[in-house]
Design an enzyme around this catalytic site. Structure first.
Site, PDB file in Angstrom:
ATOM      1  N   ARG A   1       0.842  -1.198   0.000  1.00  0.00           N
ATOM      2  CA  ARG A   1       0.000   0.000   0.000  1.00  0.00           C
ATOM      3  C   ARG A   1       0.880   1.252   0.000  1.00  0.00           C
ATOM      4  NH1 ARG A   1      -2.484  -3.686   3.408  1.00  0.00           N
ATOM      5  NH2 ARG A   1      -4.611  -4.292   2.766  1.00  0.00           N
TER       6      ARG A   1
ATOM      7  N   LYS B   1      -2.639  -2.151   7.652  1.00  0.00           N
ATOM      8  CA  LYS B   1      -4.081  -1.907   7.721  1.00  0.00           C
ATOM      9  C   LYS B   1      -4.778  -2.963   8.559  1.00  0.00           C
ATOM     10  CE  LYS B   1      -8.108  -1.187   4.753  1.00  0.00           C
ATOM     11  NZ  LYS B   1      -8.592  -1.096   3.347  1.00  0.00           N
TER      12      LYS B   1
ATOM     13  N   HIS C   1      -1.611   3.319  -5.697  1.00  0.00           N
ATOM     14  CA  HIS C   1      -2.361   2.170  -5.173  1.00  0.00           C
ATOM     15  C   HIS C   1      -2.679   1.188  -6.293  1.00  0.00           C
ATOM     16  CE1 HIS C   1      -5.143  -0.119  -2.719  1.00  0.00           C
ATOM     17  NE2 HIS C   1      -4.844   0.631  -1.683  1.00  0.00           N
TER      18      HIS C   1
ATOM     19  N   ARG D   1      -1.141  -2.385  -6.936  1.00  0.00           N
ATOM     20  CA  ARG D   1      -1.701  -3.583  -6.305  1.00  0.00           C
ATOM     21  C   ARG D   1      -2.704  -4.265  -7.233  1.00  0.00           C
ATOM     22  NH1 ARG D   1      -1.167  -4.148  -1.022  1.00  0.00           N
ATOM     23  NH2 ARG D   1      -3.333  -4.724  -0.549  1.00  0.00           N
TER      24      ARG D   1
ATOM     25  N   HIS E   1      -4.480  -8.787   2.411  1.00  0.00           N
ATOM     26  CA  HIS E   1      -5.901  -8.557   2.569  1.00  0.00           C
ATOM     27  C   HIS E   1      -6.381  -9.224   3.848  1.00  0.00           C
ATOM     28  CE1 HIS E   1      -6.706  -7.655  -1.954  1.00  0.00           C
ATOM     29  NE2 HIS E   1      -6.301  -6.603  -1.281  1.00  0.00           N
TER      30      HIS E   1
ATOM     31  N   TYR F   1      -4.464 -14.881  10.560  1.00  0.00           N
ATOM     32  CA  TYR F   1      -3.399 -15.415   9.714  1.00  0.00           C
ATOM     33  C   TYR F   1      -2.180 -15.820  10.525  1.00  0.00           C
ATOM     34  CZ  TYR F   1      -5.063 -13.805   5.125  1.00  0.00           C
ATOM     35  OH  TYR F   1      -5.749 -13.622   3.967  1.00  0.00           O
TER      36      TYR F   1
END
Length: 403
Positions: free
Chosen positions: A242, A269, A332, A335, A358, A368
């Site tokens: 990002r 994020k 951006h 991505r 994500h 994760y």
């Protein structure tokens, strides 16, 4: 004899306080300094007590008598007027401490340490601009869903649909904080989830045609602006992190020996450590850049001071300088470029999503493992760098090289 305005004004202070009685326990306490203070003495539970009604003339003779009469009515009912006044003042203080703005600022201070400074500033700015003006002084427990919807629809009317949805989300967090701190019994935002216009899906312009990607790479290689900016463009397309993660990159996050860029959870994020495997091409760019900015904290420092990172507009401004409009390509958009081409080439979707950092989609699996699919992602990132390098060179056998 009862008091009059004339007798109160003409009374001369002495060396000691003097009481000027009006009747029913009400009197003016005339102090040696000349202050005229309203007092009322009364008995409750066999004890003499005292009420203070303020100072004359701020509280008029008529006003003081009304306050006395109110107090006497409470005595007739068997209530202590002094205790009633203290309870009312306590309720008022509690209400002042439970307005929407007070609770929102409490919540903000609790949360701000979890956010990037710029994001925290944005949240506070939106609250001050859009919510505090209409709801700030309202006791949070009295705010109705309709009041909240009215404030949100003002945001909608200026065309900021996405901001309206984000404001609703933040208000929900504020109300849930108010619930757990005992200010409200429920969160009224749950009634409004279907009341706003649908938020448009965010789209970042990007280039996905392989030939055009090759042209973009050649344009970046030929960039005639600042060296650090050119490197930011290259690392941006090679790693597709990002824009905020890119421009705030710190040299301490890079491990050249293991070819990894580890971005701390506080900068991500999804608030989770993110590993970016570094291709040979990325390492070459970074090592060259290290000789220029490696003495400082930031990989891409501001042109004004090395104490701050590169401006958020720098990469997009560089793309404009290269001839790409904001409808064609953005920082951006790197991505989207990578995601589209990875998927077209058949790379595993889970590995792509993980490399794009994500949010978790599988609620059963939970959070994760930050190193998930890491061996495959290392292979994927090197293949990506080789692929766009081949596109840059107008190679004709690029598909096989990418897979």
């Amino acid at each position: 004899m009862t008091l009059s305005d004339t007798s109160i004004r003409k009374a001369k202070p002495g060396a000691k306080p003097v009481k000027l009685f009006d009747g029913g326990g009400l009197y003016v306490l005339l102090t040696p300094t000349g202050s005229r203070l309203w007092r009322m003495k009364y008995r409750f539970g066999g004890k003499e007590k005292l009420l203070a009604f303020g100072a004359y003339p701020a509280v008029s003779l008529k006003g003081a008598r009304e306050l006395r009469d109110d107090a006497r009515r409470e005595l007739v009912k068997g209530n202590d007027p002094g205790e009633i006044r203290r309870a009312r003042k306590a309720a008022a203080r509690m209400q002042d401490g439970s307005t929407f703005e007070v609770v929102a600022r409490e919540w903000f201070e609790l949360m701000r340490g979890k956010w990037e400074a710029e994001y925290a500033d944005l949240i506070l700015h939106r609250l001050e601009r859009d919510m505090f003006s209409s709801l700030g002084r309202r006791p949070i427990a009295e705010i109705t869903p309709l009041e909240l919807l009215t404030a949100l629809r003002r945001i909608e009317r200026r065309g900021a649909i996405d901001t309206a949805h984000r404001s609703l989300q933040k208000c929900g967090q504020i109300f849930r904080y108010a619930v757990v701190t005992g200010r409200v019994s429920h969160d009224p935002t749950t009634d409004l989830r279907e009341a706003l216009k649908p938020a448009p899906k965010q789209h970042y312009p990007s280039i996905t045609d392989p030939k055009e990607v090759g042209a973009l790479m050649r344009a970046i290689r030929g960039y005639a602006g600042g060296f650090e900016t050119k490197c930011a463009l290259l690392i941006g397309i090679l790693t597709f992190v990002r824009p905020g993660e890119l421009r705030k990159a710190e040299w301490s996050e890079f491990d050249f020996d293991h070819a990894e860029w580890r971005i701390s959870a506080s900068r991500m994020k999804i608030k989770e450590l993110h590993i970016v495997p570094l291709s040979k091409q990325s390492l070459a760019v970074l090592k060259e850049l290290y000789s220029v900015t490696g003495h400082g904290r930031y990989v891409f420092p501001s042109v004004r001071t090395s104490a701050r990172p590169m401006s958020e507009n720098t990469v997009n401004a560089a793309l404009r300088r290269l001839g790409y409009t904001s409808e064609q390509m953005t920082g951006h958009g790197f991505r989207s470029t990578a995601s589209t081409l990875f998927n077209e080439q058949g790379w595993p979707a889970d590995a792509i999503e993980r490399q794009l950092s994500h949010g978790e989609r599988d609620e059963v699996r939970g959070a994760y493992n930050f190193a998930e699919y890491l061996p495959l992602r290392r292979k994927m990132m090197q293949a990506w760098a080789d692929y766009i390098e081949a596109l840059e060179c107008n190679a004709t056998t690029i598909r096989s090289r990418f897979r």
